[in-house]
Enzyme design. Structure first.
Site, PDB file in Angstrom:
ATOM      1  N   GLU A  91      55.466 -76.498  -6.713  1.00 48.42           N
ATOM      2  CA  GLU A  91      56.167 -76.766  -5.962  1.00 48.42           C
ATOM      3  C   GLU A  91      55.571 -77.010  -4.385  1.00 48.42           C
ATOM      4  O   GLU A  91      54.826 -76.614  -4.365  1.00 48.42           O
ATOM      5  CB  GLU A  91      57.407 -76.039  -5.489  1.00 48.42           C
ATOM      6  CG  GLU A  91      58.198 -75.791  -6.975  1.00 48.42           C
ATOM      7  CD  GLU A  91      59.156 -74.629  -6.684  1.00 48.42           C
ATOM      8  OE1 GLU A  91      60.051 -74.097  -7.455  1.00 48.42           O
ATOM      9  OE2 GLU A  91      58.970 -73.429  -5.537  1.00 48.42           O
ATOM     10  N   CYS A 104      54.534 -76.309   2.871  1.00 46.95           N
ATOM     11  CA  CYS A 104      54.173 -75.490   2.004  1.00 46.95           C
ATOM     12  C   CYS A 104      53.536 -75.477   0.809  1.00 46.95           C
ATOM     13  O   CYS A 104      53.854 -76.165   0.454  1.00 46.95           O
ATOM     14  CB  CYS A 104      55.126 -74.113   2.407  1.00 46.95           C
ATOM     15  SG  CYS A 104      54.919 -72.833   1.236  1.00 46.95           S
ATOM     16  N   CYS A 111      52.798 -67.149 -10.962  1.00 48.55           N
ATOM     17  CA  CYS A 111      51.745 -66.419 -10.520  1.00 48.55           C
ATOM     18  C   CYS A 111      51.801 -64.939 -11.080  1.00 48.55           C
ATOM     19  O   CYS A 111      53.124 -64.269 -12.132  1.00 48.55           O
ATOM     20  CB  CYS A 111      53.132 -66.128  -9.384  1.00 48.55           C
ATOM     21  SG  CYS A 111      52.109 -64.423  -8.779  1.00 48.55           S
ATOM     22  N   CYS A 115      55.950 -59.785  -8.784  1.00 53.47           N
ATOM     23  CA  CYS A 115      57.371 -59.566  -7.919  1.00 53.47           C
ATOM     24  C   CYS A 115      58.479 -59.486  -8.272  1.00 53.47           C
ATOM     25  O   CYS A 115      58.958 -61.011  -8.833  1.00 53.47           O
ATOM     26  CB  CYS A 115      56.730 -59.853  -6.578  1.00 53.47           C
ATOM     27  SG  CYS A 115      55.651 -59.690  -6.070  1.00 53.47           S
ATOM     28  N   CYS A 118      61.216 -62.219  -6.662  1.00 54.22           N
ATOM     29  CA  CYS A 118      60.030 -64.251  -6.636  1.00 54.22           C
ATOM     30  C   CYS A 118      60.451 -64.303  -7.989  1.00 54.22           C
ATOM     31  O   CYS A 118      59.995 -64.073  -9.206  1.00 54.22           O
ATOM     32  CB  CYS A 118      59.035 -63.827  -6.183  1.00 54.22           C
ATOM     33  SG  CYS A 118      58.038 -64.842  -6.207  1.00 54.22           S
ATOM     34  N   SER A 193      48.704 -66.258   3.122  1.00 56.47           N
ATOM     35  CA  SER A 193      49.313 -65.095   2.150  1.00 56.47           C
ATOM     36  C   SER A 193      49.055 -64.840   1.130  1.00 56.47           C
ATOM     37  O   SER A 193      49.358 -65.577   0.285  1.00 56.47           O
ATOM     38  CB  SER A 193      51.119 -65.701   2.956  1.00 56.47           C
ATOM     39  OG  SER A 193      52.168 -64.218   2.571  1.00 56.47           O
ATOM     40  N   CYS A 335      60.083 -69.689  -3.138  1.00 53.94           N
ATOM     41  CA  CYS A 335      58.832 -69.978  -3.998  1.00 53.94           C
ATOM     42  C   CYS A 335      59.250 -70.051  -5.416  1.00 53.94           C
ATOM     43  O   CYS A 335      60.071 -68.628  -6.028  1.00 53.94           O
ATOM     44  CB  CYS A 335      58.308 -68.599  -3.447  1.00 53.94           C
ATOM     45  SG  CYS A 335      56.801 -68.903  -4.901  1.00 53.94           S
TER      46      CYS A 335
END
Length: 359
Positions: A91, A104, A111, A115, A118, A193, A335
């Site tokens: 994305e 972004c 990932c 988390c 997320c 980040s 995200c």
């Protein structure tokens, strides 16, 4: 066939030198791609036709194929879902503000950080992105803005993935973006980040860049952060804060701490006071971010009064703090949310969907 955007200028010069071409040809190609937004070698009219044909045979200029696009009702947020050559999906988001236009971008397909709040963390990791796949996201947004009379001003590495878990490719993408012969993006207009990969933070400090660093913190006690940011079990808060303080000392740059506000979880006065103790005296800023809800996480966004109470505690202690404006909720701008909506929540490939979109 090689992806041209994966190459540095020096690597392209070496390739062209092996073909018997002068080095200035590489700079011409770079300017066409990075400054003029060329997506076809035939557009590079100041190159000899024979060279254009050889480039077309040896390289591709694009790895991203649009699968889905969403625009927020207010028109300020636009999100694309791209399929990659192997069918992975990533994305990219354009966030427009009165004074800036921000891309972004993602650094991984999925990932591995896990988390729970997320959407990307919920799907797991498929693979790292190459430098060119990261850079092409920025170029796509820049081309879209140029076609609408606008200019890209900022880039944030806050999309899918953990940049420091793909450090080498992330760093090369940054070098490509700031190279004066290419886009020449201002370093202070770029932010990376991380959830707190300590070796990555220390390595980033040694790069000598003026690029901004943001830390996805979300909790000020190890007990809570272990639950919200599982990598904390590997790099607990004391180790993370030591790395951040060393980073600030080496670079003299301010760090931003990002804090997703989850009702009744990390928006309590206790967490606010614990955060004060963690970062008091540090050259830092806190960015409070109301949670973007996801179907697989039961938490809710903190209501405005709890966010404000949290903010007041920080500011009373002398810690600069802002509340991020919520953008793109109606287009799954968080995200990984659009990918989950279109593809599903598992880290699977999207080739069948891409073929359907192309039909």
């Amino acid at each position: 066939m090689r992806f041209l955007l994966d190459l540095s200028l020096e690597e392209l010069e070496e390739t062209l030198a092996a073909w018997g071409e002068p080095s200035y040809r590489a700079r011409q190609i770079w300017r066409w791609v990075y400054r003029r937004g060329a997506t076809d070698f035939e557009a590079m009219t100041d190159l000899p036709k024979a060279l254009r044909e050889r480039l077309r045979e040896a390289f591709t200029l694009s790895a991203l194929r649009p699968v889905a696009e969403r625009v927020s009702r207010d028109g300020w947020t636009r999100k694309w879902l791209f399929a990659l050559p192997d069918g992975a999906a990533v994305e990219t988001v354009l966030m427009e503000y009165t004074d800036r236009r921000t891309a972004c971008v993602s650094t991984q397909a999925g990932c591995a950080m896990g988390c729970p709040f997320c959407a990307t963390g919920q799907m797991g990791l498929l693979r790292n992105l190459t430098p060119g796949e990261i850079v092409e996201q920025v170029l796509h947004v820049a081309r879209w803005l140029s076609a609408h009379g606008e200019r890209l001003t900022h880039v944030v590495f806050m999309g899918m993935g953990e940049p420091f878990a793909n450090y080498a490719h992330t760093a090369k993408a940054l070098r490509l973006l700031i190279h004066p012969e290419g886009m020449g993006l201002g370093q202070r207009r770029i932010t990376v980040s991380t959830v707190g990969i300590v070796p990555g933070i220390r390595r980033f400090a040694r790069e000598g860049w003026q690029i901004n660093l943001a830390i996805s913190l979300h909790a000020a006690t190890d007990e809570l952060r272990d639950r919200l940011v599982p990598i904390n079990r590997v790099y607990p808060l004391n180790a993370l804060m030591a790395a951040v303080r060393d980073y600030i000392e080496q670079t003299r740059r301010r760090v931003t701490f990002e804090w997703v506000m989850i009702r009744g979880v990390n928006d309590t006065p206790e967490q606010a006071y614990a955060l004060v103790e963690r970062i008091r005296g540090m050259l830092a800023h806190v960015n409070l971010i109301p949670l973007n809800p996801t179907p697989d996480f039961p938490g809710e966004a903190s209501p405005p009064e709890r966010v404000e109470a949290f903010r007041r505690i920080l500011e009373k202690a002398g810690i600069p703090c802002t509340v991020r404006v919520r953008r793109g909720i109606d287009v799954a701008a968080g995200c990984g949310q659009l990918r989950a909506e279109v593809v599903g929540r598992r880290p699977r490939i999207v080739r069948p969907m891409l073929q359907e979109a192309q039909a």
